[in-house]
Design an enzyme around this catalytic site. Sequence first.
Site, PDB file in Angstrom:
ATOM      1  N   LEU A 154       0.832  -1.209   0.000  1.00 12.72           N
ATOM      2  CA  LEU A 154       0.000   0.000   0.000  1.00 12.72           C
ATOM      3  C   LEU A 154       0.866   1.257   0.000  1.00 12.72           C
ATOM      4  O   LEU A 154       0.595   2.220  -0.730  1.00 12.72           O
ATOM      5  CB  LEU A 154      -0.911   0.020   1.228  1.00 12.72           C
ATOM      6  N   ASP A 155       1.906   1.252   0.818  1.00 10.18           N
ATOM      7  CA  ASP A 155       2.804   2.404   0.861  1.00 10.18           C
ATOM      8  C   ASP A 155       3.580   2.562  -0.444  1.00 10.18           C
ATOM      9  O   ASP A 155       3.862   3.683  -0.862  1.00 10.18           O
ATOM     10  CB  ASP A 155       3.776   2.286   2.022  1.00 10.18           C
ATOM     11  N   ALA A 156       3.921   1.454  -1.076  1.00  6.82           N
ATOM     12  CA  ALA A 156       4.667   1.533  -2.332  1.00  6.82           C
ATOM     13  C   ALA A 156       3.852   2.222  -3.418  1.00  6.82           C
ATOM     14  O   ALA A 156       4.381   3.043  -4.176  1.00  6.82           O
ATOM     15  CB  ALA A 156       5.079   0.135  -2.777  1.00  6.82           C
ATOM     16  N   MET A 214       3.928   5.906  -2.711  1.00  9.68           N
ATOM     17  CA  MET A 214       5.228   6.511  -3.006  1.00  9.68           C
ATOM     18  C   MET A 214       5.448   6.668  -4.507  1.00  9.68           C
ATOM     19  O   MET A 214       6.100   7.617  -4.945  1.00  9.68           O
ATOM     20  CB  MET A 214       6.359   5.679  -2.393  1.00  9.68           C
TER      21      MET A 214
END
Length: 93
Positions: free
Chosen positions: A59-61, A64
Site C-alpha cells: 500500500l505504501d509503495a 510513493m
Amino acid sequence: METLYGMTAIAVGLILGMGALGTAIGFGLLGGRFLEGAARQPEMIPTLQVKMFIVAGLLDAVTMIGVGLALWFTTANPFAAALKTAAKATAGQ
C-alpha cells in the site's frame, strides 16, 4: 504557459490527495480485517501479522509511486517543453 503550470499544480494536488485517501482507506480495511481475524483465531496472529505488514508495504509503495510522479510533474514538467515548441512554431508562421 501559466495555465499549464496551474493545471499541473491541480493535477499534483489530486495525485497526492487521492493517493493519501486510497492509502488511508486501505489501511483502515486492512487493520479492521486483521483485528477480526485475530479475534476469531488468536493462534494465527503471527501469520496474519506477517501478511498484514506485507500488504501494508505494498500500500505504501503505491503511494510513493504517486508521490514520485507528482514530484516529477512539479519539477520537470514534460508538457512545458512541448508547449514552448508549439508556441515558437506558431509565432514563426
